[in-house]
Design a protein around this motif. Structure first.
Motif, PDB file in Angstrom:
ATOM      1  N   ARG A 132       0.840  -1.201   0.000  1.00 42.91           N
ATOM      2  CA  ARG A 132       0.000   0.000   0.000  1.00 42.91           C
ATOM      3  C   ARG A 132       0.878   1.255   0.000  1.00 42.91           C
ATOM      4  NH1 ARG A 132      -2.723  -2.000   3.763  1.00 42.91           N
ATOM      5  NH2 ARG A 132      -4.058  -3.321   2.483  1.00 42.91           N
ATOM      6  N   TRP A 133       1.987   1.205   0.739  1.00 46.96           N
ATOM      7  CA  TRP A 133       2.914   2.337   0.730  1.00 46.96           C
ATOM      8  C   TRP A 133       3.490   2.537  -0.671  1.00 46.96           C
ATOM      9  CZ3 TRP A 133       8.098   2.938  -0.419  1.00 46.96           C
ATOM     10  CH2 TRP A 133       8.672   4.158  -0.069  1.00 46.96           C
ATOM     11  N   ILE A 134       3.857   1.443  -1.329  1.00 48.90           N
ATOM     12  CA  ILE A 134       4.401   1.553  -2.683  1.00 48.90           C
ATOM     13  C   ILE A 134       3.388   2.181  -3.621  1.00 48.90           C
ATOM     14  CG2 ILE A 134       5.073   0.163  -4.698  1.00 48.90           C
ATOM     15  CD1 ILE A 134       6.639  -1.609  -2.775  1.00 48.90           C
ATOM     16  N   ARG A 135       2.134   1.793  -3.498  1.00 47.44           N
ATOM     17  CA  ARG A 135       1.095   2.402  -4.341  1.00 47.44           C
ATOM     18  C   ARG A 135       0.951   3.894  -4.036  1.00 47.44           C
ATOM     19  NH1 ARG A 135      -2.548  -0.223  -7.725  1.00 47.44           N
ATOM     20  NH2 ARG A 135      -1.761  -2.331  -8.128  1.00 47.44           N
ATOM     21  N   SER A 136       1.140   4.268  -2.780  1.00 48.20           N
ATOM     22  CA  SER A 136       1.069   5.687  -2.431  1.00 48.20           C
ATOM     23  C   SER A 136       2.222   6.481  -3.038  1.00 48.20           C
ATOM     24  CB  SER A 136       1.073   5.854  -0.907  1.00 48.20           C
ATOM     25  OG  SER A 136       2.367   5.676  -0.352  1.00 48.20           O
ATOM     26  N   GLN A 137       3.291   5.768  -3.413  1.00 46.30           N
ATOM     27  CA  GLN A 137       4.458   6.407  -4.036  1.00 46.30           C
ATOM     28  C   GLN A 137       4.427   6.322  -5.558  1.00 46.30           C
ATOM     29  OE1 GLN A 137       6.725   8.009  -1.861  1.00 46.30           O
ATOM     30  NE2 GLN A 137       5.016   7.460  -0.518  1.00 46.30           N
ATOM     31  N   GLY A 138       3.321   5.834  -6.115  1.00 45.72           N
ATOM     32  CA  GLY A 138       3.177   5.787  -7.568  1.00 45.72           C
ATOM     33  C   GLY A 138       3.536   4.466  -8.203  1.00 45.72           C
ATOM     34  N   GLY A 139       3.845   3.436  -7.396  1.00 48.37           N
ATOM     35  CA  GLY A 139       4.143   2.118  -7.938  1.00 48.37           C
ATOM     36  C   GLY A 139       2.897   1.274  -8.086  1.00 48.37           C
ATOM     37  N   ARG A 140       2.980   0.259  -8.925  1.00 44.00           N
ATOM     38  CA  ARG A 140       1.871  -0.676  -9.125  1.00 44.00           C
ATOM     39  C   ARG A 140       2.184  -1.956  -8.352  1.00 44.00           C
ATOM     40  NH1 ARG A 140       2.770   1.828 -14.083  1.00 44.00           N
ATOM     41  NH2 ARG A 140       4.265   0.171 -14.661  1.00 44.00           N
ATOM     42  N   ALA A 141       1.814  -1.980  -7.087  1.00 38.66           N
ATOM     43  CA  ALA A 141       2.165  -3.094  -6.213  1.00 38.66           C
ATOM     44  C   ALA A 141       1.049  -4.118  -6.145  1.00 38.66           C
ATOM     45  CB  ALA A 141       2.484  -2.583  -4.813  1.00 38.66           C
ATOM     46  N   PHE A 142       1.453  -5.388  -6.078  1.00 33.68           N
ATOM     47  CA  PHE A 142       0.536  -6.513  -5.950  1.00 33.68           C
ATOM     48  C   PHE A 142       1.019  -7.389  -4.797  1.00 33.68           C
ATOM     49  CE2 PHE A 142       0.497  -5.011 -10.256  1.00 33.68           C
ATOM     50  CZ  PHE A 142      -0.840  -5.047 -10.632  1.00 33.68           C
ATOM     51  N   GLY A 143       0.074  -8.038  -4.105  1.00 33.69           N
ATOM     52  CA  GLY A 143       0.418  -8.852  -2.952  1.00 33.69           C
ATOM     53  C   GLY A 143       0.159 -10.324  -3.177  1.00 33.69           C
ATOM     54  N   LEU A 144       0.932 -11.155  -2.484  1.00 32.31           N
ATOM     55  CA  LEU A 144       0.739 -12.602  -2.479  1.00 32.31           C
ATOM     56  C   LEU A 144       1.018 -13.099  -1.074  1.00 32.31           C
ATOM     57  CD1 LEU A 144       1.753 -15.321  -4.956  1.00 32.31           C
ATOM     58  CD2 LEU A 144       2.709 -15.441  -2.652  1.00 32.31           C
ATOM     59  N   ASP A 145       0.102 -13.906  -0.539  1.00 34.27           N
ATOM     60  CA  ASP A 145       0.308 -14.447   0.801  1.00 34.27           C
ATOM     61  C   ASP A 145      -0.308 -15.833   0.906  1.00 34.27           C
ATOM     62  OD1 ASP A 145       1.303 -13.035   3.560  1.00 34.27           O
ATOM     63  OD2 ASP A 145      -0.135 -14.621   3.973  1.00 34.27           O
ATOM     64  N   LEU A 146       0.256 -16.628   1.811  1.00 33.30           N
ATOM     65  CA  LEU A 146      -0.230 -17.990   2.033  1.00 33.30           C
ATOM     66  C   LEU A 146      -1.482 -18.007   2.905  1.00 33.30           C
ATOM     67  CD1 LEU A 146       0.375 -21.063   1.738  1.00 33.30           C
ATOM     68  CD2 LEU A 146       1.827 -20.847   3.778  1.00 33.30           C
ATOM     69  N   SER A 147      -1.661 -16.968   3.723  1.00 33.77           N
ATOM     70  CA  SER A 147      -2.725 -16.951   4.716  1.00 33.77           C
ATOM     71  C   SER A 147      -3.987 -16.263   4.200  1.00 33.77           C
ATOM     72  CB  SER A 147      -2.251 -16.229   5.984  1.00 33.77           C
ATOM     73  OG  SER A 147      -3.331 -15.940   6.849  1.00 33.77           O
ATOM     74  N   HIS A 148      -5.093 -17.007   4.184  1.00 32.42           N
ATOM     75  CA  HIS A 148      -6.378 -16.438   3.780  1.00 32.42           C
ATOM     76  C   HIS A 148      -6.804 -15.329   4.740  1.00 32.42           C
ATOM     77  CE1 HIS A 148     -10.420 -16.269   2.132  1.00 32.42           C
ATOM     78  NE2 HIS A 148     -10.913 -16.439   3.346  1.00 32.42           N
TER      79      HIS A 148
ATOM     80  N   SER B  85      -8.532   2.479   4.102  1.00 33.83           N
ATOM     81  CA  SER B  85      -7.525   3.461   3.698  1.00 33.83           C
ATOM     82  C   SER B  85      -7.806   4.110   2.356  1.00 33.83           C
ATOM     83  CB  SER B  85      -6.145   2.798   3.655  1.00 33.83           C
ATOM     84  OG  SER B  85      -6.085   1.836   2.603  1.00 33.83           O
ATOM     85  N   GLY B  86      -8.592   3.432   1.515  1.00 31.22           N
ATOM     86  CA  GLY B  86      -8.818   3.931   0.167  1.00 31.22           C
ATOM     87  C   GLY B  86      -7.674   3.626  -0.782  1.00 31.22           C
ATOM     88  N   VAL B  87      -6.683   2.846  -0.317  1.00 35.96           N
ATOM     89  CA  VAL B  87      -5.560   2.437  -1.170  1.00 35.96           C
ATOM     90  C   VAL B  87      -5.656   0.924  -1.339  1.00 35.96           C
ATOM     91  CG1 VAL B  87      -3.061   2.409  -1.497  1.00 35.96           C
ATOM     92  CG2 VAL B  87      -4.132   4.309  -0.257  1.00 35.96           C
ATOM     93  N   THR B  88      -5.980   0.471  -2.534  1.00 39.37           N
ATOM     94  CA  THR B  88      -6.249  -0.944  -2.773  1.00 39.37           C
ATOM     95  C   THR B  88      -5.031  -1.661  -3.333  1.00 39.37           C
ATOM     96  OG1 THR B  88      -8.589  -0.526  -3.151  1.00 39.37           O
ATOM     97  CG2 THR B  88      -7.700  -2.578  -4.048  1.00 39.37           C
ATOM     98  N   VAL B  89      -4.713  -2.814  -2.743  1.00 39.36           N
ATOM     99  CA  VAL B  89      -3.625  -3.666  -3.222  1.00 39.36           C
ATOM    100  C   VAL B  89      -4.232  -4.948  -3.777  1.00 39.36           C
ATOM    101  CG1 VAL B  89      -1.560  -4.967  -2.597  1.00 39.36           C
ATOM    102  CG2 VAL B  89      -2.000  -2.747  -1.536  1.00 39.36           C
ATOM    103  N   PRO B  90      -4.253  -5.148  -5.081  1.00 40.50           N
ATOM    104  CA  PRO B  90      -4.726  -6.426  -5.630  1.00 40.50           C
ATOM    105  C   PRO B  90      -3.846  -7.560  -5.114  1.00 40.50           C
ATOM    106  CG  PRO B  90      -4.525  -4.757  -7.346  1.00 40.50           C
ATOM    107  CD  PRO B  90      -3.846  -4.202  -6.135  1.00 40.50           C
ATOM    108  N   SER B  91      -4.458  -8.568  -4.507  1.00 40.40           N
ATOM    109  CA  SER B  91      -3.688  -9.619  -3.849  1.00 40.40           C
ATOM    110  C   SER B  91      -4.261 -10.990  -4.167  1.00 40.40           C
ATOM    111  CB  SER B  91      -3.689  -9.410  -2.327  1.00 40.40           C
ATOM    112  OG  SER B  91      -3.124  -8.147  -1.982  1.00 40.40           O
ATOM    113  N   VAL B  92      -3.392 -11.990  -4.130  1.00 36.82           N
ATOM    114  CA  VAL B  92      -3.797 -13.366  -4.390  1.00 36.82           C
ATOM    115  C   VAL B  92      -3.239 -14.263  -3.297  1.00 36.82           C
ATOM    116  CG1 VAL B  92      -3.906 -13.037  -6.886  1.00 36.82           C
ATOM    117  CG2 VAL B  92      -1.771 -13.835  -5.837  1.00 36.82           C
TER     118      VAL B  92
END
Length: 275
Positions: A84-100, A113-120
């Motif tokens: 989310r911080w990276i997106r606030s800096q203008g980057g296109r960040a995506f997340g991946l995690d093992l935990s649902h 927050s209004g800052v969305t991180v597309p995650s899988v």
């Protein structure tokens, strides 16, 4: 809220393969996610990038370089604070995690927050992305020390990175392997070999199931691993414990942190992909 002592478990040193590690750690993070976010959420920040319990931020360290207009993957993204911080800096960040459950917290904070991180949901050893998809891949105290098949994980990172891409990660400092996971004075005496790479396994006393697995590699192991997959190491940081920092985080504490490093941060560039 303090995190010591831990829940009743019995610790072992024995082999644990990727399947057992993934099963134990995924379930452990699903159980722990609510407590983790309640305990550390304010410290992490909904839109914040910390490299470890010492509180070093990416804004201070600059390990990833300029993230603006970059495609970025966070492996072990948890609730997505760093992405989310990276997106606030203008980057296109995506997340991946093992935990649902961690990904559910990520969605919750997206909405707040209004800052969305597309995650899988996925694993470091099987990244569900095409070759050459990202400019930067990173893990902030995320997946890597919980992965048995680390060679596969780094190979997957190299696959999804574009040539010249940046790879950075933070882990428990390898020298901590010599000491008990105890933030008090009892944890300041070395009790096992730094070179013993036998996995650390916790078995839940109530259920008898494997509840946690952590894998140790030496500093030399990490350097060789990166070099073997075409990465050039450019950064190795060992953050010092800040003078005014009193936070207790599991086995991390001021009492230990002023004497021995708790975190190692690696930064590298992909020079050539190794088949």
């Amino acid at each position: 809220m303090q995190e010591w002592p831990q829940r009743p478990v019995t610790a072992h040193r024995r082999d644990a393969d990727e399947k057992e590690s993934r099963s134990a750690n995924g379930a452990d993070w699903d159980r722990y996610a609510d407590e983790y976010q309640a305990t550390h959420g304010e410290f992490l920040g909904d839109v914040g990038f910390l490299w470890g319990p010492e509180g070093l931020t990416e804004a201070e360290a600059g390990i990833l370089g300029d993230v603006r207009d970059r495609d970025v993957l966070e492996v072990g993204s948890g609730a997505g604070q760093c992405s989310r911080w990276i997106r606030s800096q203008g980057g296109r960040a995506f997340g991946l995690d093992l935990s649902h459950r961690q990904l559910q917290h990520s969605r919750r904070i997206d909405e707040m927050s209004g800052v969305t991180v597309p995650s899988v949901r996925g694993t470091a050893t099987h990244l569900p992305f095409a070759d050459d998809s990202f400019d930067i891949v990173f893990s902030s105290f995320g997946a890597l020390q919980f992965v048995a098949d680390i060679d596969r994980a780094v190979a997957e990172t190299a696959r999804v990175l574009r040539p010249g891409g940046r790879y950075a990660f933070s882990i428990t400092h390898p020298t901590r392997w010599m000491f008990p996971d105890d933030p008090t004075t009892e944890g300041l005496t070395a009790s096992q070999s730094y070179w013993d790479r036998t996995p650390y396994v916790e078995v839940d006393d109530e259920t008898g199931t494997t509840s946690y697995v952590e894998h140790h590699r030496t500093l030399g192991d990490w350097v060789a691993l990166l070099a073997g997959h075409g990465f050039r190491l450019t950064t190795l940081l060992e953050p010092e414990w800040p003078a005014d920092h009193e936070r207790l985080w599991g086995g991390w504490s001021r009492e230990r942190g002023v004497l021995t490093p708790g975190t190692a941060i690696f930064g590298s560039d992909l020079w050539s992909r190794v088949d």
